[in-house]
Design a protein around this motif. Structure first.
Motif, PDB file in Angstrom:
ATOM      1  N   LYS A 143      43.150  58.795  45.046  1.00 10.86           N
ATOM      2  CA  LYS A 143      41.791  58.910  45.563  1.00 10.86           C
ATOM      3  C   LYS A 143      40.869  57.904  44.901  1.00 10.86           C
ATOM      4  CE  LYS A 143      38.464  62.272  46.809  1.00 10.86           C
ATOM      5  NZ  LYS A 143      37.475  63.060  46.202  1.00 10.86           N
ATOM      6  N   TYR A 144      41.081  57.685  43.595  1.00  8.71           N
ATOM      7  CA  TYR A 144      40.154  56.838  42.839  1.00  8.71           C
ATOM      8  C   TYR A 144      40.766  55.487  42.483  1.00  8.71           C
ATOM      9  CZ  TYR A 144      37.384  61.044  42.491  1.00  8.71           C
ATOM     10  OH  TYR A 144      36.651  62.143  42.802  1.00  8.71           O
ATOM     11  N   ILE A 145      41.711  55.033  43.299  1.00 12.55           N
ATOM     12  CA  ILE A 145      42.397  53.778  42.965  1.00 12.55           C
ATOM     13  C   ILE A 145      41.400  52.616  42.902  1.00 12.55           C
ATOM     14  CG2 ILE A 145      43.016  53.415  45.405  1.00 12.55           C
ATOM     15  CD1 ILE A 145      45.141  52.334  42.494  1.00 12.55           C
ATOM     16  N   TYR A 146      40.397  52.652  43.781  1.00  9.92           N
ATOM     17  CA  TYR A 146      39.393  51.577  43.805  1.00  9.92           C
ATOM     18  C   TYR A 146      38.663  51.506  42.465  1.00  9.92           C
ATOM     19  CZ  TYR A 146      35.046  49.264  45.195  1.00  9.92           C
ATOM     20  OH  TYR A 146      33.962  48.432  45.268  1.00  9.92           O
ATOM     21  N   LEU A 147      38.243  52.682  41.977  1.00  8.37           N
ATOM     22  CA  LEU A 147      37.507  52.704  40.707  1.00  8.37           C
ATOM     23  C   LEU A 147      38.427  52.325  39.553  1.00  8.37           C
ATOM     24  CD1 LEU A 147      35.569  55.991  41.319  1.00  8.37           C
ATOM     25  CD2 LEU A 147      34.839  53.664  41.733  1.00  8.37           C
ATOM     26  N   PHE A 148      39.677  52.771  39.639  1.00  8.62           N
ATOM     27  CA  PHE A 148      40.632  52.461  38.573  1.00  8.62           C
ATOM     28  C   PHE A 148      40.835  50.957  38.463  1.00  8.62           C
ATOM     29  CE2 PHE A 148      45.037  52.107  37.042  1.00  8.62           C
ATOM     30  CZ  PHE A 148      44.923  52.826  35.882  1.00  8.62           C
ATOM     31  N   GLN A 149      41.006  50.310  39.615  1.00  9.67           N
ATOM     32  CA  GLN A 149      41.208  48.858  39.606  1.00  9.67           C
ATOM     33  C   GLN A 149      39.938  48.141  39.159  1.00  9.67           C
ATOM     34  OE1 GLN A 149      43.936  47.234  40.052  1.00  9.67           O
ATOM     35  NE2 GLN A 149      45.238  48.927  40.649  1.00  9.67           N
ATOM     36  N   ALA A 150      38.781  48.650  39.582  1.00 14.56           N
ATOM     37  CA  ALA A 150      37.519  48.007  39.180  1.00 14.56           C
ATOM     38  C   ALA A 150      37.354  48.089  37.672  1.00 14.56           C
ATOM     39  CB  ALA A 150      36.344  48.676  39.887  1.00 14.56           C
ATOM     40  N   ALA A 151      37.704  49.247  37.090  1.00 16.20           N
ATOM     41  CA  ALA A 151      37.614  49.372  35.640  1.00 16.20           C
ATOM     42  C   ALA A 151      38.560  48.385  34.964  1.00 16.20           C
ATOM     43  CB  ALA A 151      37.941  50.800  35.230  1.00 16.20           C
ATOM     44  N   GLY A 152      39.731  48.191  35.589  1.00 11.41           N
ATOM     45  CA  GLY A 152      40.661  47.203  35.053  1.00 11.41           C
ATOM     46  C   GLY A 152      40.065  45.812  35.051  1.00 11.41           C
ATOM     47  N   LEU A 153      39.368  45.461  36.133  1.00 11.40           N
ATOM     48  CA  LEU A 153      38.737  44.136  36.202  1.00 11.40           C
ATOM     49  C   LEU A 153      37.674  43.986  35.115  1.00 11.40           C
ATOM     50  CD1 LEU A 153      38.254  43.378  39.976  1.00 11.40           C
ATOM     51  CD2 LEU A 153      39.643  42.162  38.336  1.00 11.40           C
ATOM     52  N   ILE A 154      36.924  45.075  34.872  1.00 12.01           N
ATOM     53  CA  ILE A 154      35.893  44.996  33.837  1.00 12.01           C
ATOM     54  C   ILE A 154      36.538  44.719  32.484  1.00 12.01           C
ATOM     55  CG2 ILE A 154      34.141  46.325  32.618  1.00 12.01           C
ATOM     56  CD1 ILE A 154      33.528  47.701  35.202  1.00 12.01           C
ATOM     57  N   LEU A 155      37.650  45.392  32.223  1.00 15.05           N
ATOM     58  CA  LEU A 155      38.321  45.147  30.941  1.00 15.05           C
ATOM     59  C   LEU A 155      38.844  43.717  30.869  1.00 15.05           C
ATOM     60  CD1 LEU A 155      40.176  48.505  30.388  1.00 15.05           C
ATOM     61  CD2 LEU A 155      38.105  47.673  29.328  1.00 15.05           C
ATOM     62  N   LEU A 156      39.297  43.191  32.022  1.00 20.69           N
ATOM     63  CA  LEU A 156      39.770  41.806  32.034  1.00 20.69           C
ATOM     64  C   LEU A 156      38.627  40.857  31.684  1.00 20.69           C
ATOM     65  CD1 LEU A 156      41.973  39.715  32.716  1.00 20.69           C
ATOM     66  CD2 LEU A 156      41.107  39.721  35.041  1.00 20.69           C
ATOM     67  N   VAL A 157      37.451  41.116  32.274  1.00 19.06           N
ATOM     68  CA  VAL A 157      36.292  40.259  31.983  1.00 19.06           C
ATOM     69  C   VAL A 157      35.917  40.368  30.505  1.00 19.06           C
ATOM     70  CG1 VAL A 157      33.831  39.991  32.388  1.00 19.06           C
ATOM     71  CG2 VAL A 157      35.381  40.206  34.295  1.00 19.06           C
ATOM     72  N   ALA A 158      36.001  41.593  29.958  1.00 19.21           N
ATOM     73  CA  ALA A 158      35.689  41.758  28.538  1.00 19.21           C
ATOM     74  C   ALA A 158      36.637  40.928  27.683  1.00 19.21           C
ATOM     75  CB  ALA A 158      35.778  43.229  28.163  1.00 19.21           C
ATOM     76  N   MET A 159      37.909  40.901  28.100  1.00 13.87           N
ATOM     77  CA  MET A 159      38.896  40.142  27.330  1.00 13.87           C
ATOM     78  C   MET A 159      38.599  38.644  27.424  1.00 13.87           C
ATOM     79  SD  MET A 159      42.955  40.533  27.636  1.00 13.87           S
ATOM     80  CE  MET A 159      43.259  39.253  28.823  1.00 13.87           C
ATOM     81  N   ILE A 160      38.342  38.177  28.653  1.00 15.61           N
ATOM     82  CA  ILE A 160      38.018  36.751  28.810  1.00 15.61           C
ATOM     83  C   ILE A 160      36.800  36.418  27.958  1.00 15.61           C
ATOM     84  CG2 ILE A 160      37.350  34.957  30.443  1.00 15.61           C
ATOM     85  CD1 ILE A 160      38.608  36.580  32.646  1.00 15.61           C
ATOM     86  N   GLY A 161      35.795  37.300  28.000  1.00 12.18           N
ATOM     87  CA  GLY A 161      34.568  37.047  27.245  1.00 12.18           C
ATOM     88  C   GLY A 161      34.836  36.937  25.762  1.00 12.18           C
ATOM     89  N   ALA A 162      35.632  37.863  25.237  1.00  5.03           N
ATOM     90  CA  ALA A 162      35.920  37.819  23.803  1.00  5.03           C
ATOM     91  C   ALA A 162      36.619  36.529  23.434  1.00  5.03           C
ATOM     92  CB  ALA A 162      36.767  39.026  23.418  1.00  5.03           C
ATOM     93  N   ILE A 163      37.536  36.080  24.304  1.00  5.90           N
ATOM     94  CA  ILE A 163      38.264  34.848  23.999  1.00  5.90           C
ATOM     95  C   ILE A 163      37.340  33.639  24.103  1.00  5.90           C
ATOM     96  CG2 ILE A 163      40.118  33.347  24.788  1.00  5.90           C
ATOM     97  CD1 ILE A 163      41.608  35.898  25.589  1.00  5.90           C
TER      98      ILE A 163
END
Lengths: 204, 484
Positions: free
Chosen positions: A146-166
């Motif tokens: 049901k919440y796959i969209y939100l789950f994937q969006a949260a994943g993208l946010i974490l990806l951006v956080a990782m890129i930002g830290a690097i």
């Protein structure tokens, strides 16, 4: 039943006590340790309410990651907490007044609190009966469907956080000697050892 | 069911996949691949514009009602994509000339754009927050991307801290609303509030407080007074093409989201949010007009100008009617074009390879670079709202809507503050045309800049000849919003 009540009061009392100690301990390291105690007991409260998944997450995330991070920060930054506390008594009256006003406001708001009578009907995901499934299973069943969209969006946010830290912190400095294992073990014997004849009494 | 969902959200999915693919490409090729990554990013955005504008896609909700695709969303998404793509093209030379080439920044801009598309399509408080956070997090990083520059890192840090605070307020509001109604879905929220209203009990206190916090969080994102204090510092500190990006695309997305939230789930509570929006609008217009007068740095001046413009746009929302929101949509479309052009001119302010940012540096531009002075003059007249330029029509429609809704005070204050605002816009024109020339800027400005400046100034200049496409597009978009 009595055991449950006793356990509740034990956990609750320790949470409150540890919470007070967090802000009153002189040594900041002790504060963080008391915070960890508070987290553990809050997790105990969750278990009592039948939310075992939340309890484990609380320990894994808050104790395992956040509190340890706090500890690192407290130890690495040399902040003189005694100096920070010096104005405490001086600012106590005004701070207390603001706190009191906020408390009264919150009470007024919560006193008039009412849940919409229509709300019960519309709850998006009704909770499955607890004796049929475990928390983890119930969450898993909706999280990836049901919440796959939100789950994937949260994943993208974490990806951006990782890129930002690097992007913001990774530096390639010149002149730093790095170990290159491939180069080390593929070095031929001739490049590493040299056999020399040492004449007696003269050295190399 | 799943394939249909994927078709509905096709632009977002495509953007996410391509951004990740470009990230891998950049990671393996290193910083020397930046021009390629940038070019491919622009191509991606252009393809998305085509897909959204022309592609036959299913309208309606997807992913169990978390995501909505409608005519309103499509219109706003095209605006956002135009802003992002143009800002990206403008950044090409800047980063090469400043010697800070990093392949990550186009990718972060792509992710920010993805977050904006998700915001515009949000149909649930959770998807609203996740879209907003994806956008903001990318923006915090690109504000600080020149990490060796003190101003850039300060801008990034300030933006991050205040942005985190506003996200906290927004989440608190959302949790209050959820606590009252037991749902986060916009449609169900609208149903609950409609039933409450029909049953005769007024707006509940908890929801009103939640709504105020939600509005405060969103007002921060559109830099409306009293949540504007980050704007001048961040605009000044961030690298200029990044500021051009900040001033256009994220504003559109946040305003679009604000309109969807206010007219959708909270449509029942017009009387409650209207007073807040009116206050925010008046305060933004006045502060935007007066605070900009004393600025000597053109980036700070544009920051205050954008605060003022948000105030004017909110006049349309304050009206609370379909005409009002249509005026707002038209205003924002014109705002994007004007701002892209103006920031393009600011990016061309470069002497001996160094960016200059003072207003006085524009002195006598009409003698040293008459075409650029003409373009900047058109943008300044348009921002001041002088007919027959496009900016005048933007203001006209929002003020007309306010008058039709009986908000005479709001309209009068708006007109008066736009007169004050005209002072500093016209001062720039005066500096360019009537003052002794300062040293000339570097030339040539580059082919892509010439195209952007010519295109945007022609659009602004000739809007009154063919206003049809924008007007009918906005009308169709807003009627889709109010129908849904």
């Amino acid at each position: 039943m009595i055991v449950q009540a006793l356990a509740f009061y034990l956990f609750a009392a320790v949470v409150v006590g540890a919470g007070v100690m967090v802000i009153s301990a002189r040594n900041p390291v002790h504060s963080v340790l008391f915070l960890i105690v508070a987290f553990f007991n809050a997790a105990g409260l969750f278990v009592l309410m039948g939310a075992e998944f939340l309890a484990m997450i609380l320990i894994v995330v808050y104790v395992g990651a956040v509190a340890v991070l706090f500890l690192f920060v407290v130890m690495m930054l040399d902040i003189n907490f005694v100096e920070l506390r010096q104005g405490f008594l001086q600012y106590l009256p005004i701070g207390g007044l603001i706190g009191l006003i906020l408390l009264i406001e919150l009470l007024t708001v919560l006193g008039a609190w009412a849940v919409a009578p229509e709300a019960g009907v519309v709850v998006g995901t009704p909770m499955p009966p607890p004796d049929l499934t475990t928390n983890t299973q119930a969450l898993g069943e909706v999280l990836y469907t049901k919440y796959i969209y939100l789950f994937q969006a949260a994943g993208l946010i974490l990806l951006v956080a990782m890129i930002g830290a690097i992007v913001l912190s990774l530096r390639r400095r010149e002149g730093v000697r790095r170990q290159n294992i491939g180069a080390q073990i593929s070095r031929p014997r001739e490049a590493a050892i040299e056999v020399r004849k040492v004449p007696s009494r003269s050295g190399i | 069911m799943i394939p249909l969902d994927l078709v509905t959200a096709l632009p977002e999915l495509l953007l996410a996949c391509l951004a990740m693919a470009l990230l891998m490409f950049g990671a393996f090729r290193g910083d020397k691949a930046t021009p390629t990554v940038l070019l491919l990013s622009v191509v991606t955005l252009v393809v998305l514009i085509g897909l959204i504008a022309l592609g036959p896609r299913g309208e309606g909700t997807a992913f169990g009602g978390l995501f909505v695709s409608d005519g309103y969303g499509d219109f706003m998404k095209v605006l956002v994509l135009v802003g992002s793509a143009t800002a990206m093209v403008m950044s090409l030379r800047y980063f090469e000339q400043e010697g800070v080439v990093r392949f990550e920044y186009p990718i972060l801009m792509l992710f920010a754009t993805l977050g904006m598309l998700m915001m515009i399509s949000a149909n649930d408080l959770i998807s609203l927050y996740l879209g907003l956070e994806l956008q903001s997090l990318s923006l915090y990083v690109i504000a600080a991307i020149r990490r060796d520059s003190l101003r850039s890192t300060e801008a990034g840090l300030k933006y991050f801290v205040l942005g985190a605070l506003s996200s906290g307020m927004l989440l608190y509001g959302a949790s209050l609303i959820y606590g009252f109604t037991g749902t986060t879905s916009f449609e169900t929220l609208a149903d609950v509030f409609a039933e409450s209203a029909a049953a005769g009990h007024g707006p509940p206190l908890g929801v009103i407080i939640g709504l105020v916090f939600l509005l405060a969080g969103l007002a921060f994102k559109i830099s409306a007074v009293p949540f504007h204090m980050w704007t001048p510092d961040v605009y000044e500190g961030a690298p200029t093409p990044i500021t051009a990006f900040f001033a256009t695309a994220p504003k559109i997305a946040a305003i679009a989201l604000l309109c969807r939230v206010m007219t959708g789930p909270f449509g029942e509570f017009v009387a409650q949010w209207q007073q807040i929006v009116i206050f925010i609008s008046i305060a933004s217009m006045i502060l935007g007009a007066f605070a900009a007068i004393y600025q000597t740095n053109i980036k700070r001046l544009m920051a205050y100008s954008s605060i003022g413009h948000v105030g004017y746009a909110l006049v349309g929302l304050a009206a609370g009617t379909e005409e009002g929101v249509r005026g707002l949509v038209i205003y924002m479309a014109i705002y994007v074009i004007m701002n892209l052009g103006t920031w393009g001119c600011i990016l061309c302010m470069r002497r001996k390879q160094i960016m200059v940012e003072d207003i006085d540096d524009l002195k006598g531009l009409s003698k040293s670079n008459p075409m650029m002075a003409l373009a900047l003059g058109i943008f300044m007249f348009s921002m001041a709202g002088i007919p027959p330029l496009a900016g005048f029509f933007g203001k006209l429609y929002v003020f007309l809507a306010a008058i039709e809704s009986g908000l005479y005070t709001l309209a009068v204050i708006g007109v008066l503050s736009s007169v004050v605002g005209a002072f500093y816009y016209l001062r720039i024109v005066k500096l360019m045309y009537f003052d002794e020339p300062a040293e000339a800027f570097d030339r040539p400005i580059g082919r892509e800049m010439t195209v952007i400046l010519t295109g945007t100034s022609l659009l602004i200049l000739l809007f009154f000849v063919v206003p049809g496409p924008l007007m009918s597009g906005a009308a169709a978009a807003v009627s889709a919003l109010f129908a849904g």
